[in-house]
Design an enzyme around this catalytic site. Structure first.
Site, mmCIF file in Angstrom:
data_model
loop_
_atom_site.group_PDB
_atom_site.id
_atom_site.type_symbol
_atom_site.label_atom_id
_atom_site.label_comp_id
_atom_site.label_asym_id
_atom_site.label_seq_id
_atom_site.Cartn_x
_atom_site.Cartn_y
_atom_site.Cartn_z
ATOM 1 N N ALA A 1 0.865 -1.193 0.000
ATOM 2 C CA ALA A 1 0.000 0.000 0.000
ATOM 3 C C ALA A 1 0.899 1.240 0.000
ATOM 4 O O ALA A 1 0.736 2.159 0.801
ATOM 5 C CB ALA A 1 -0.960 0.010 1.184
ATOM 6 N N HIS B 1 3.120 4.600 -0.724
ATOM 7 C CA HIS B 1 2.849 6.004 -1.040
ATOM 8 C C HIS B 1 4.194 6.729 -1.102
ATOM 9 O O HIS B 1 5.255 6.098 -0.883
ATOM 10 C CB HIS B 1 1.897 6.604 0.008
ATOM 11 N N HIS C 1 7.014 5.936 1.305
ATOM 12 C CA HIS C 1 7.825 4.741 1.035
ATOM 13 C C HIS C 1 8.832 5.023 -0.089
ATOM 14 O O HIS C 1 9.968 4.541 -0.048
ATOM 15 C CB HIS C 1 6.930 3.571 0.621
ATOM 16 N N GLN D 1 1.474 -8.714 13.671
ATOM 17 C CA GLN D 1 1.447 -7.374 14.271
ATOM 18 C C GLN D 1 0.067 -6.731 14.249
ATOM 19 O O GLN D 1 -0.072 -5.562 14.580
ATOM 20 C CB GLN D 1 2.502 -6.473 13.638
ATOM 21 N N GLN E 1 10.987 7.555 9.959
ATOM 22 C CA GLN E 1 10.952 8.270 11.247
ATOM 23 C C GLN E 1 9.500 8.452 11.725
ATOM 24 O O GLN E 1 9.234 8.638 12.894
ATOM 25 C CB GLN E 1 11.648 9.626 11.046
ATOM 26 N N LYS E 2 8.560 8.358 10.777
ATOM 27 C CA LYS E 2 7.138 8.499 11.129
ATOM 28 C C LYS E 2 6.750 7.481 12.219
ATOM 29 O O LYS E 2 6.009 7.800 13.133
ATOM 30 C CB LYS E 2 6.301 8.303 9.867
ATOM 31 N N GLN F 1 8.749 2.333 16.504
ATOM 32 C CA GLN F 1 9.246 1.141 15.798
ATOM 33 C C GLN F 1 10.726 1.295 15.464
ATOM 34 O O GLN F 1 11.526 0.374 15.668
ATOM 35 C CB GLN F 1 8.426 0.933 14.519
ATOM 36 N N ARG G 1 -3.219 4.989 5.984
ATOM 37 C CA ARG G 1 -4.540 5.143 6.604
ATOM 38 C C ARG G 1 -5.255 6.434 6.198
ATOM 39 O O ARG G 1 -6.448 6.558 6.429
ATOM 40 C CB ARG G 1 -4.418 5.144 8.118
HETATM 41 O O1 PAF Z 1 6.446 -0.288 9.234
HETATM 42 C C1 PAF Z 1 5.955 -1.265 8.632
HETATM 43 O O2 PAF Z 1 5.460 -1.161 7.504
HETATM 44 C C2 PAF Z 1 5.985 -2.624 9.298
HETATM 45 O O3 PAF Z 1 5.806 -2.520 10.663
HETATM 46 C C3 PAF Z 1 7.243 -3.447 8.964
HETATM 47 C C4 PAF Z 1 8.497 -2.752 9.464
HETATM 48 C C5 PAF Z 1 7.343 -3.640 7.454
HETATM 49 C C6 PAF Z 1 7.161 -4.818 9.628
HETATM 50 O O4 PAF Z 1 6.047 -5.536 9.198
#
Ligand code: PAF
Length: 302
Positions: A44, A46, A49, A73, A166-167, A171, A205
C-alpha cells in the site's frame, strides 16, 4: 517507462537475485565493498515509502524492498483483512523509485509452521505509547523484522543497511535497540517523515479519512509543530497548550501526546515545561479521527 524491479517470492530467489546483483555491482567497484539495502514494507505504498527507497537507492548498490502484510502485528483479524493490498501499483511506484528487487512472500514462506512459538520481545519499550493501545504489536513487528533482516542479508560480502521511516518513531527506536542488543550485522537508517502540502504525515490510513476528518486531523501536526517552535527557540515546552489545541477539535480524540527521550522513550516533558528546552527529544502523538487512528512525531532540538 521505468523498468519494473524483479519480483521474487521465496528466500532462495531473493538470495539468488542478491548474488547476481552484487556480482554485477562488484564489477563496477574499483575499491571498497558493494552494499545492499533492504526496505521492509507492508505494501500500500505512497510517496513516504518512495522516500525510503530513494534514500536506499542513493547510498547502496543493490536495493531490495519487501512487501509482506505481517499477521503477527495486527490485533484484530478484521484489521488484517482490511489492510489494502495493491501489488501492481506498488511495483509501479518501486520502479520509479529505483528498487532492484521486490520480495513479496506468501505467508507460508515466512511462517511455514503457522504462527511462531518463539518471538522477539520488545520488552517494556514496546508496552508504552503505541504499545499501550496495541498490545503485542511490537513483538509481532520485531519478530518479522528479524526474519526479514535474515532474508535480506547480502548473499556475497557486502555492507548491509535497512531503512525505516521516522514516522514510526517507536518502531524505529525498537528496531535500533533489537539490532544493538542482539548483534544483527546491519546498519539501521532512519528516513524523515514525508508530509502532504497541508502538513499531514503520509500514511496508508489517510485514504480512510473523510474530507472533514482530514481537515480535523491537521491539528496533529499543528500541535507537534507548536512544540517544535518552542524547542527551536529554547523556550519551555507548553505541553498543556498543545493538548488544549487537540482537545478543541471535536472530531479528534487524543490517545497520547508525550515528549520523550529519543532512545529510551522515557517521558521528558515534565523536566522541560518550566525550564528552557535544551538537548534532544521526540514529541510523539496519537489520535483517533472517526474510525482512523493516526500517529505523528517531530524531533525536538535536532
Ligand atoms: O512499518 C511497517 O510497515 C511494518 O511494521 C514493517 C516494518 C514492514 C514490519 O512488518
Amino acid at each position: 517507462m521505468n523498468t519494473r524491479p524483479r519480483l521474487v517470492t521465496t528466500e532462495a530467489e531473493l538470495k539468488q537475485a542478491s548474488a547476481e546483483l552484487l556480482q554485477a555491482a562488484a564489477g563496477r567497484h574499483r575499491s571498497g565493498r558493494p552494499s545492499q539495502a533492504l526496505v521492509p514494507t507492508m505494501g500500500a505504498l505512497h510517496p513516504g515509502h518512495a522516500a525510503l527507497v530513494g534514500a536506499a537507492r542513493r547510498a547502496n548498490d543493490v536495493v531490495a524492498v519487501s512487501i509482506f502484510v505481517n499477521p503477527l502485528q495486527f490485533g484484530e483479524a478484521a484489521d488484517l483483512q482490511r489492510y489494502p493490498r495493491t501489488l501492481e501499483a506498488d511495483l509501479d511506484l518501486l520502479a520509479a523509485a529505483g528498487a532492484d528487487v521486490v520480495f513479496a512472500p506468501p505467508v507460508e514462506e515466512v511462517y511455514p509452521g503457522g504462527e511462531p512459538l518463539i518471538r522477539i520481545s520488545a520488552g517494556r519499550l514496546g508496552e508504552k505509547l503505541e504499545g499501550g493501545s496495541r498490545p503485542g504489536h511490537f513483538d509481532g513487528a520485531l519478530t518479522v523484522v528479524a526474519k526479514l533482516l535474515h532474508y535480506g542479508l547480502p548473499a556475497l560480502p557486502a555492507d548491509f543497511r535497512a531503512y525505516f521511516g521516522q514516522k514510526d518513531a517507536q518502531q524505529l527506536a525498537l528496531v535500533r535497540r533489537m539490532v544493538a542488543d542482539l548483534d544483527f550485522p546491519v546498519e539501521i537508517v532512519g528516513v524523515p517523515t514525508v508530509r502532504d502540502t497541508d502538513g499531514l504525515a503520509l500514511s496508508s490510513r489517510n485514504r480512510f479519512l473523510s474530507p472533514a476528518e482530514r481537515e480535523a486531523a491537521l491539528v496533529l501536526p499543528r500541535s507537534l509543530h507548536y512544540l517544535k517552535g518552542q524547542a527551536d527557540r529554547h523556550e519551555p515546552l507548553d505541553l498543556g497548550g498543545a493538548l488544549a489545541m487537540i482537545g478543541s477539535v471535536p472530531l479528534v480524540e487524543l490517545d497520547y501526546l508525550e515528549v520523550v527521550d529519543p532512545a529510551s522513550l522515557e517521558p521528558l516533558a515534565f523536566n522541560c515545561q518550566d525550564t528552557p528546552f535544551t538537548g534532544e527529544a521526540l514529541a510523539l502523538a496519537a489520535v483517533r479521527v472517526g474510525q482512523v487512528r493516526l500517529i505523528d512525531n517531530v524531533q525536538l532540538g535536532y
